[in-house]
Design a protein around this motif. Structure first.
Motif, PDB file in Angstrom:
ATOM      1  N   HIS A  47       0.833  -1.214   0.000  1.00 42.98           N
ATOM      2  CA  HIS A  47       0.000   0.000   0.000  1.00 42.98           C
ATOM      3  C   HIS A  47       0.865   1.261   0.000  1.00 42.98           C
ATOM      4  O   HIS A  47       0.502   2.266  -0.630  1.00 42.98           O
ATOM      5  CB  HIS A  47      -0.954  -0.009   1.191  1.00 42.98           C
ATOM      6  N   ARG A  52      -3.910  -0.268  -4.267  1.00 40.82           N
ATOM      7  CA  ARG A  52      -5.184   0.094  -3.656  1.00 40.82           C
ATOM      8  C   ARG A  52      -5.685  -1.039  -2.761  1.00 40.82           C
ATOM      9  O   ARG A  52      -5.587  -2.214  -3.133  1.00 40.82           O
ATOM     10  CB  ARG A  52      -6.251   0.340  -4.746  1.00 40.82           C
ATOM     11  N   PRO A  53      -6.229  -0.728  -1.580  1.00 43.84           N
ATOM     12  CA  PRO A  53      -6.800  -1.783  -0.730  1.00 43.84           C
ATOM     13  C   PRO A  53      -7.980  -2.473  -1.422  1.00 43.84           C
ATOM     14  O   PRO A  53      -8.662  -1.864  -2.260  1.00 43.84           O
ATOM     15  CB  PRO A  53      -7.279  -1.026   0.510  1.00 43.84           C
ATOM     16  N   THR A  55     -11.610  -3.511  -1.734  1.00 46.92           N
ATOM     17  CA  THR A  55     -12.821  -2.837  -1.235  1.00 46.92           C
ATOM     18  C   THR A  55     -13.524  -3.653  -0.145  1.00 46.92           C
ATOM     19  O   THR A  55     -13.879  -3.130   0.918  1.00 46.92           O
ATOM     20  CB  THR A  55     -13.794  -2.572  -2.403  1.00 46.92           C
ATOM     21  N   ARG A  58     -11.909  -3.537   3.308  1.00 47.26           N
ATOM     22  CA  ARG A  58     -12.016  -2.247   3.996  1.00 47.26           C
ATOM     23  C   ARG A  58     -13.458  -1.961   4.425  1.00 47.26           C
ATOM     24  O   ARG A  58     -13.701  -1.329   5.457  1.00 47.26           O
ATOM     25  CB  ARG A  58     -11.458  -1.134   3.119  1.00 47.26           C
ATOM     26  N   GLN A  59     -14.418  -2.423   3.634  1.00 46.38           N
ATOM     27  CA  GLN A  59     -15.822  -2.211   4.023  1.00 46.38           C
ATOM     28  C   GLN A  59     -16.138  -2.970   5.316  1.00 46.38           C
ATOM     29  O   GLN A  59     -16.731  -2.409   6.248  1.00 46.38           O
ATOM     30  CB  GLN A  59     -16.749  -2.686   2.893  1.00 46.38           C
ATOM     31  N   MET A  61     -14.011  -4.034   7.564  1.00 45.61           N
ATOM     32  CA  MET A  61     -13.238  -3.461   8.677  1.00 45.61           C
ATOM     33  C   MET A  61     -13.883  -2.170   9.182  1.00 45.61           C
ATOM     34  O   MET A  61     -13.914  -1.904  10.386  1.00 45.61           O
ATOM     35  CB  MET A  61     -11.777  -3.206   8.257  1.00 45.61           C
ATOM     36  N   ALA A  62     -14.422  -1.371   8.251  1.00 45.72           N
ATOM     37  CA  ALA A  62     -15.124  -0.132   8.646  1.00 45.72           C
ATOM     38  C   ALA A  62     -16.346  -0.476   9.507  1.00 45.72           C
ATOM     39  O   ALA A  62     -16.598   0.152  10.542  1.00 45.72           O
ATOM     40  CB  ALA A  62     -15.538   0.654   7.413  1.00 45.72           C
ATOM     41  N   THR A  79     -21.007  -7.942   3.297  1.00 43.87           N
ATOM     42  CA  THR A  79     -20.041  -7.277   4.186  1.00 43.87           C
ATOM     43  C   THR A  79     -20.643  -7.150   5.588  1.00 43.87           C
ATOM     44  O   THR A  79     -19.954  -7.337   6.591  1.00 43.87           O
ATOM     45  CB  THR A  79     -19.639  -5.873   3.664  1.00 43.87           C
ATOM     46  N   GLU A 294      -2.019  -5.904   3.254  1.00 48.20           N
ATOM     47  CA  GLU A 294      -2.482  -5.173   4.446  1.00 48.20           C
ATOM     48  C   GLU A 294      -1.477  -5.346   5.593  1.00 48.20           C
ATOM     49  O   GLU A 294      -1.775  -5.926   6.636  1.00 48.20           O
ATOM     50  CB  GLU A 294      -3.872  -5.682   4.864  1.00 48.20           C
ATOM     51  N   LEU A 332      -9.310  -9.197   9.903  1.00 48.12           N
ATOM     52  CA  LEU A 332      -8.868  -9.130   8.509  1.00 48.12           C
ATOM     53  C   LEU A 332      -8.416 -10.504   8.012  1.00 48.12           C
ATOM     54  O   LEU A 332      -8.706 -10.894   6.871  1.00 48.12           O
ATOM     55  CB  LEU A 332      -7.745  -8.102   8.357  1.00 48.12           C
TER      56      LEU A 332
END
Length: 471
Positions: A47, A52-53, A55, A58-59, A61-62, A79, A294, A332
């Motif tokens: 990174h 790019r991570p 998607t 990251r969704q 994890m958010a 997700t 990551e 993750l």
């Protein structure tokens, strides 16, 4: 202070990287240099190099970090399902809570299922899975567990040369004995059993070799081991009663035609009970490499096979001292082993992104080898897998003598000059180990293709200029 700490050397973040950080500060302060930026090709940090991570990762994890988002219709249903399942396994439904020391139970089950699928149905027991703070943490823990004795009975750990400096650094810190076996550069960094035998016999004069470490696909050398080679290594470990450590963090990073990743666990079990019931094995994986990149989440796992029950109890005790690996890293890791499946809303985007990353790496592996091999005085083996090239460089005698006069390894002298003149930060081969009288550097293939081309051409120009200057 602890004398062993002074012996620790970790080239990937050594003096050359410290100087690169200084130069970055100087550039920010307006100091004029013959370049505008430092290109850090010293470490496998995808990174940081512009990848790019994914998607989906990251969704989820958010959602795990801020569960109020579960009510937001911008997030696909799969997700949300993943996030809910992870949160329900955490204390107080919060990813901020401690987990059990071995790792979140549902994640360990998912890891075991992943291994079973990967290995064609060979069973994996969640109780043999330990979630770790990156693969590095698992590797150090196993080395710590196995280091014992004094003098000639002190544990010897067999590591490949060139090697990833985590191994030599950990061996030094633990006061174990490094037993070096050399990979064959002429045969694309292959591993010869006769060389393992030579290293083992020589080491038995002064220590007790008990561990054999293998990195496949290789770091820094990028080779992918054949199935036959893995079988030979397993037979050797069985015959010599060695504990096998298989570092498999680059298992999705295989690019060369005719090469395929074979896990040590799968090959071991396919060799039958004579081996599968006897050979002790710990294998390691991580969220940091492959297509994920990551690194900062520090997620990983290890699977232990054929470990004595009492020893395993001691291992569980040892990991419990550090409480638990970071819960976000565990979450993750779960997403890596339990990624979107056909029919789920995130599947197509996930596969498109994953394929794009791995295809770009394959293209850059070939490009790196091709361009480096056009430079007189540089020879580069095919980058079959992983994320690095480890080319051999021919240095003029005058440069070697000047380096020695400065108390530097000749390839460190070369890499430091390269950094000062071009802004390219590489790691000298001496930081990984190499045969006496040979010189190398390790370079990641991670920069974006356009930047990688510029970097390789700058490197080409520098090498030609350096050779002329010192001839």
């Amino acid at each position: 202070m602890n004398a062993n700490v002074k012996k620790v050397d970790y080239a990937v973040r050594g003096p050359i990287v410290q100087r690169a950080v200084q130069i970055e500060k100087e550039l920010k302060e307006g100091v004029k240099k013959p370049f505008e930026e430092v290109i850090k090709a010293n470490i496998g940090d995808a990174h940081a190099m512009g990848q790019r991570p994914i998607t989906f990762f990251r969704q989820v994890m958010a959602l795990c970090t801020y569960p109020e988002l579960l009510d937001d219709n911008k997030f696909p249903e799969d997700t949300k399902n993943r996030a809910r399942r992870i949160l329900q396994s955490c204390g107080g439904n919060s990813i901020g809570a401690y987990t059990t020391s071995q790792g979140i139970d549902c994640v360990r089950h998912d890891v075991a299922n992943y291994i079973q699928r990967r290995d064609g149905g060979i069973p994996s027991d969640p109780d043999n899975i330990y979630l770790t703070t990156g693969a590095s943490d698992g590797i150090v823990t196993i080395l710590k567990l196995l280091t014992a004795g004094e003098g000639r009975t002190r544990t010897g750990v067999m590591i490949s040369i060139p090697q990833y400096p985590l191994y030599s650094a950990s061996i030094a810190e633990l006061g174990a004995v490094q037993v070096s076996y050399y990979l064959n550069e002429e045969k694309c960094w292959s591993l010869d059993i006769s060389e393992l035998q030579r290293a083992l016999q020589a080491a038995r004069e002064h220590c007790n070799p008990r561990v054999l470490c293998i990195i496949n696909p290789g770091n820094p050398t990028g080779q992918v081991q054949s199935r036959q080679c893995i079988e030979d290594v397993i037979r050797f470990a069985a015959k010599e009663n060695l504990f096998l450590m298989a570092d498999e963090v680059y298992q999705d990073n295989v690019y060369a035609e005719g090469c395929k990743f074979h896990s040590f666990k799968k090959v071991l079990f396919e060799m039958g009970p004579e081996y599968s019931s006897k050979v002790e094995l710990a294998s390691f994986h991580s969220t940091s490499k492959c297509y994920m990149g990551e690194c900062g989440f520090r997620g990983g796992y290890m699977e232990v096979i054929n470990m004595d029950a009492d020893v395993k109890a001691q291992l569980t005790k040892l990991v419990s001292v550090r409480l638990c690996p970071p819960a976000p890293g565990q979450a993750l890791m779960d997403l890596v082993v339990n990624s979107p499946q056909p029919g789920e809303p995130s599947y197509q985007t996930f596969m498109k992104e994953r394929t794009a990353v791995l295809s770009a790496l394959a293209e850059k592996a070939k490009l790196t080898e091709e361009i480096l091999n056009t430079v007189p005085g540089i020879s580069c083996n095919p980058v079959q897998g992983a994320m690095y090239s480890f080319p051999r460089i021919t240095l003029p005698e005058r440069a070697i003598n000047e380096a020695k006069a400065k108390g530097q390894a000749p390839d460190m002298f070369y890499c430091m000059k390269l950094l000062e003149e071009t802004g390219i930060c590489l790691v000298p081969g001496s930081g990984f180990g190499q045969r006496e009288g040979t010189y190398h550097f390790r370079m990641t293939i991670l920069p974006p293709t356009d930047k990688l081309k510029i970097m390789l051409n700058k490197l080409k120009e520098f090498h030609q200029k350096f050779t002329q200057q010192y001839s």
